[in-house]
Design an enzyme around this catalytic site. Structure first.
Site, PDB file in Angstrom:
ATOM      1  N   LYS A  20      11.536   9.174 -33.364  1.00  0.00           N
ATOM      2  CA  LYS A  20      11.622  10.220 -34.393  1.00  0.00           C
ATOM      3  C   LYS A  20      12.722  11.237 -34.085  1.00  0.00           C
ATOM      4  CE  LYS A  20       6.808   9.541 -35.553  1.00  0.00           C
ATOM      5  NZ  LYS A  20       5.569  10.066 -36.092  1.00  0.00           N
ATOM      6  N   SER A  38      -7.071 -12.813  18.419  1.00  0.00           N
ATOM      7  CA  SER A  38      -7.919 -12.109  17.439  1.00  0.00           C
ATOM      8  C   SER A  38      -7.564 -12.476  15.999  1.00  0.00           C
ATOM      9  CB  SER A  38      -7.845 -10.599  17.645  1.00  0.00           C
ATOM     10  OG  SER A  38      -6.533 -10.123  17.844  1.00  0.00           O
ATOM     11  N   PRO A  53      -3.625  -1.390 -29.246  1.00  0.00           N
ATOM     12  CA  PRO A  53      -3.979  -0.202 -30.010  1.00  0.00           C
ATOM     13  C   PRO A  53      -4.236   0.993 -29.096  1.00  0.00           C
ATOM     14  CG  PRO A  53      -5.825  -1.711 -29.899  1.00  0.00           C
ATOM     15  CD  PRO A  53      -4.667  -2.396 -29.258  1.00  0.00           C
ATOM     16  N   GLY A  54      -3.935   2.156 -29.586  1.00  0.00           N
ATOM     17  CA  GLY A  54      -4.108   3.352 -28.769  1.00  0.00           C
ATOM     18  C   GLY A  54      -5.401   4.090 -29.039  1.00  0.00           C
ATOM     19  N   SER A  68      -1.353 -18.141  19.334  1.00  0.00           N
ATOM     20  CA  SER A  68      -1.184 -18.529  20.722  1.00  0.00           C
ATOM     21  C   SER A  68       0.260 -18.988  20.915  1.00  0.00           C
ATOM     22  CB  SER A  68      -2.159 -19.665  21.030  1.00  0.00           C
ATOM     23  OG  SER A  68      -1.943 -20.138  22.333  1.00  0.00           O
ATOM     24  N   GLY A 119       4.052 -14.987  22.128  1.00  0.00           N
ATOM     25  CA  GLY A 119       4.784 -14.121  23.059  1.00  0.00           C
ATOM     26  C   GLY A 119       4.061 -12.816  23.365  1.00  0.00           C
ATOM     27  N   LYS A 120       2.814 -12.720  22.939  1.00  0.00           N
ATOM     28  CA  LYS A 120       2.038 -11.482  23.129  1.00  0.00           C
ATOM     29  C   LYS A 120       2.004 -11.040  24.592  1.00  0.00           C
ATOM     30  CE  LYS A 120      -1.843 -13.129  21.540  1.00  0.00           C
ATOM     31  NZ  LYS A 120      -1.416 -14.494  21.239  1.00  0.00           N
TER      32      LYS A 120
END
Lengths: 301, 633
Positions: free
Chosen positions: B143, B536, B89-90, B464, B467-468
């Site tokens: 309409k 981290s 419903p509106g 771990s 490849g960081k």
């Protein structure tokens, strides 16, 4: 026949199973209301699916109005044994005998209204905090407004203006002592879905649903079957017809339809062509525009 | 046959009931007795026409007041599809009802009266649809019979609405000119609008490709119920919220972080090979683990966000306004935790879409909040996953559902960032007794000018073995060769000496990262490009480090290497030890890794050279360090 993974029936099935598991997880003492009709048979079937290989963790509750078709009761007892469930029967006759209820007056008294008290007393006795029912939203306009998890107050009453918002798949079954919930896992099913599913899964249903010869009388556009509960008026007579039932309630108010549909496929073809709702044959719903809503507010299932 | 759930929105006189009535009628979904009842009722009320709204307004109070109180669900089917309409419903309760209807819908029909054009209401409906993640919006311009079937009118409204919808990010926007009353372009093609060559409304509903919003990738299985018929069987019952699972696959259980594999995917009809999104099944596992309702089964390489501080859009559903300090039950999937609303960020005026500052929300208010939960919640952003990104708040006193929400992420808005910085400098950044802050001798700006580039922190996070370090070392070499001032901080280095007193418990990891953040800050203030490489694993710890630096100067680089690959490389032999149980809290094995939600840079490494990846990062940060130097205050 197996249902494809993505079909609408699989989705409805999965949704219903999800709801049943929510009930088992969220409530202490849930029960499953069993009328013997196709919807409650489907509920038992789905409950088996939800908890396999364990047994259904709900006991079944049948509110016996005393006006049942004998086929329904036979079927009920067979099914209960088959699934290994516990059955509790609440008897309207017993409540009448004890003086708590009064039989409706007039021709063919309906015990529909009387069920409410017996149901509430039975739930109370079992200390049930949730009652699963096979109600569908397409059945009736008041049902279309009801939630999956329908909160009932201490008196078992439904308040349509104060329903809990229900979004996504999150259902809130929290309540205080004495309140309970009615839960409707079949809410999104239509009559057609039920039949298609019963056919696909080969679910056993009572013979009343298939066409057979039976003595009936037509009254207010409803075909009433001969039974010990239905009286003829002076100008009426029983005639034998080939009929079946689209819905099974009390013999005193459930109307038969003329039909030759004797297999599930024929029933599905008939249902898809019909222009009348299944409850169109229910005498009790015709009493007023809001008959169902009024009964629900009082605690009707 | 498949299933499409859609919602309809439109204000009172836009013809919504007529449209629904028309759809039901023309698809032969209204039964004669229902129609008769409506005709009867219309006559008794002396309305002089068949009021199709009576078909949908099922409650006594609705008919008495001629309004729609609550959402109702309608059903119809074509040979292709079954449809579930959430008929909202509106009226007064609009926001709440529209949100409710939209929560399960995949498509929204927004009805516009051709005579009135795009009104506030039409925009409001579009906004709520987009907020709830509905990607398909069908704008039915109704309409058309009353504007002489004018193409001009249709085009103008289409243009207006499309312009507005652009802001909302609606993916699939379709416009159809209809007359619900006369049936034009609803089920049958209109003869009155030969200029229109698109689908009819029903044809569109029947053929639109839905399901795109479903997340079929990220496997999430919230445990609903444990099936335990005897000592030999333990099945975890639930519905696959997203993704798929097959027997034999590796899984991780949250929150415990335990890992095992799937033994079987069970159903009543026997075990199945795999379960898909939406399937209700029971899972059994290879090892006996302690798993219960509220836990979530996921894949170890694809974890949801785990957090206790949540940033969300919230819609207040209760008459009782939000109360500060009240604890609510926070329910998301099958998990429940105590929670409170820690902050109201803003409220949205649904009519103007403006943001307002408010203290609390009242009935129908919608806006952004921050929520603190007492136990960790596992979620995905609502945008990515409706099932795991939605929640409700329950008032513990009345048991009522008072609010519903959609998760945007962990708390990290711009405002929150400033707040965290403030907290980090005032509360968390302890100072020894009797020390006074003197300020820096040579200001950063001067150092940056001398260096010819901006200072920045490039923060590598990842499992771990991902490849960081290799990439970071290569990157530093490249930057140094370009003449940049650099500093590399590496996990193994700082745990020799500076952090040698710390273990690997969550608290120790937190302290490790805290100290690294502070050290990085010192090097940053010296004008360096500080390259940090640390597993981290917790988002919150990374956020805390981030909060030490001005916006834009902290560049999070997520090295996204699948766990299997890391384990295969196992350059330090840590995984082998963890598998033997020699290392207790190994990220990815027995301790969770929270995947960064919005890293500035994300790189994959499988099948790539270290130099290639490093160069990609170099190019990505180039702009920041070059441009930042001049712009820095």
């Amino acid at each position: 026949m197996t249902l494809p993974a993505r079909s609408h029936l699989r989705q409805l099935e999965s949704e219903s199973i999800f709801l049943m598991r929510e009930v088992a997880a969220q409530f202490e003492r849930p029960v499953l209301l069993f009328s013997g009709g196709k919807d409650s048979i489907l509920m038992v079937h789905l409950a088996q699916k939800a908890f396999a290989p364990a047994k259904i963790p709900f006991s079944l509750v049948h509110v016996d109005t005393g006006h049942n078709f004998p086929e329904t009761l036979e079927f009920r007892d067979r099914l209960v044994q088959q699934v290994g469930a516990t059955l509790h029967v609440g008897s309207v006759q017993a409540s009448i005998d004890s003086g708590k209820q009064k039989e409706e007056e007039g021709l063919n008294p309906s015990r529909n209204r009387l069920q409410i008290l017996t149901l509430l007393e039975t739930l109370d006795e079992l200390k049930a905090d949730a009652a699963l029912g096979g109600g569908r939203r397409d059945e009736e306009k008041a049902r279309a407004k009801e939630r999956f998890f329908s909160h009932r107050d201490r008196f078992g009453q439904w308040d349509p203006k104060n329903q809990r918002p229900e979004l996504w798949n999150i259902f809130n079954g929290r309540k205080v002592m004495g309140e309970h919930f009615r839960v409707f896992p079949l809410s999104n099913w239509t009559e057609m879905d039920v039949w298609q599913y019963i056919a696909a899964e080969e679910v056993d249903i009572p013979s009343l649903y298939f066409s057979h010869r039976r003595k009936v009388v037509e009254r207010d556009g409803v075909l009433l079957a001969e039974s010990e509960f239905n009286q003829l008026e002076d100008d009426e007579a029983w005639t034998e017809k080939t009929v079946r039932f689209r819905t099974i309630g009390d013999a005193s108010c459930t109307g038969a339809t003329e039909s030759t549909a004797s297999t599930l496929d024929e029933i599905i073809a008939e249902v898809s062509a019909t222009r009348v709702t299944e409850r169109g044959g229910r005498h009790d719903d015709k009493q007023s525009e809001a008959a169902m809503e009024d009964r629900k507010k009082q605690g009707y299932f | 046959m498949d299933l499409l759930r859609f919602t309809t929105a439109g204000s009172v006189d836009d013809g919504k009931s007529t449209l629904i009535g028309r759809l039901l009628h023309d698809t032969k979904s209204i039964f004669e007795d229902q129609l008769e009842a409506v005709e009867d009722a219309s006559n008794r009320r002396g309305e002089g026409y068949v009021n199709l709204a009576l078909l949908t307004d099922g409650l006594r109070a609705e008919r008495e007041q001629n309004i729609t109180i609550d959402v109702a669900y309608r059903y119809f089917a074509t040979p292709r599809r079954k449809f579930i309409i959430a008929d909202t419903p509106g009226h007064v309760q609009y926001t709440r009802n529209m949100v409710t209807g939209a929560s399960t819908a995949e498509l929204a029909i927004v009805l516009i009266d051709a005579r009135n054009g795009v009104l506030t209401q039409s925009k409001r409906h579009g906004f709520i649809a987009s907020l709830l993640g509905i990607t398909h919006v069908l704008v039915a311009i109704n309409k058309m019979d009353l504007v002489d079937w004018s193409q001009e009118v249709f085009d103008r409204i289409t243009e207006d609405y499309a312009e507005f919808a652009q802001k909302l990010g609606v993916e699939d926007l379709t416009f159809i000119p209809i007359s619900a009353l006369k049936g034009d372009n609803v089920v049958d093609e209109s003869e009155n609008m030969p200029w229109y060559h698109g689908s009819t409304l029903l044809h569109h509903l029947d053929h639109v490709n839905v399901g795109s919003h479903r997340n079929l990738v990220d496997f999430r299985f919230p445990v609903q119920y444990v099936i335990r018929p005897d000592q030999d069987y333990r099945g975890y019952a639930g519905r696959v919220a997203s993704g798929t699972i097959r027997s034999g696959e590796e899984i991780m259980v949250l929150p415990s972080g335990q890992r095992t594999s799937i033994k079987s995917v069970d159903t009543f009809d026997g075990p199945v090979e795999e379960a898909l999104t939406g399937d209700s099944v029971a899972l059994t596992t290879a090892d006996e683990l302690d798993i219960s309702r509220g836990d979530m089964i996921v894949r170890p390489l694809n974890l949801p966000v785990v957090a206790t501080e949540i940033d969300a859009m919230l819609c207040w559903m209760s008459d009782e306004p939000m109360k500060g300090g009240t604890q609510y039950w926070f329910r998301q999937t099958t998990r429940e935790a105590k929670a409170f609303i820690s902050r109201v960020v803003y409220k949205i005026d649904v009519d103007t879409l403006h943001r307002e500052d408010v203290e609390a929300f009242g009935f129908n208010d919608i806006g952004r909040v921050q929520i603190q939960t007492a136990a960790p919640i596992f979620f995905d952003r609502y945008e990515m996953n409706r099932e795991t990104g939605s929640f409700i708040l329950i008032d513990p006193h009345t048991n009522n559902t008072v609010a519903v929400g959609m998760i945007r992420g962990t708390v990290r808005s711009a405002e929150k960032l400033a707040e965290q910085l403030h907290e980090a400098t005032t509360v968390e950044r302890k100072a020894s007794p009797d020390v006074v802050w003197e300020g820096w001798n040579v200001p950063l700006k001067v150092r940056e000018e001398k260096n010819g580039h901006a200072a920045a922190v490039v923060w590598f996070t990842g499992l771990s073995g991902s490849g960081k370090s290799s990439i970071a070392r290569e990157l530093e070499q490249m930057l140094f060769a370009e003449g940049c001032q650099t500093m590399l901080l590496d996990g193994d280095q700082v745990r020799h000496g500076l952090n040698g007193d710390l273990g690997f418990s969550p608290d120790a990891r937190k302290e490790n990262i805290r100290r690294v953040g502070e050290v990085a800050n010192l090097f940053y203030l010296q004008g360096n490009i500080v390259i940090c490489t640390f597993v981290s694993p917790f988002q919150m710890d990374r956020e805390r480090a981030r909060a030490l630096f001005p916006e834009g100067r902290f560049i999070e680089v997520f090295v996204d290497t699948p766990l299997e690959e890391c384990e295969r490389r196992d350059s330090k032999g840590l995984y082998a030890k963890a598998r033997k149980g020699e290392i207790e809290q190994m990220t990815g094995i027995s301790s969770p890794y929270e995947v960064p939600e919005n890293p500035e840079i994300r790189v994959e490494t499988v099948g790539r050279e270290v130099t290639e990846v490093a160069d990609e990062i170099r190019l990505a940060i180039h702009e920041v360090v070059r441009r930042g130097g001049a712009a820095h205050p």
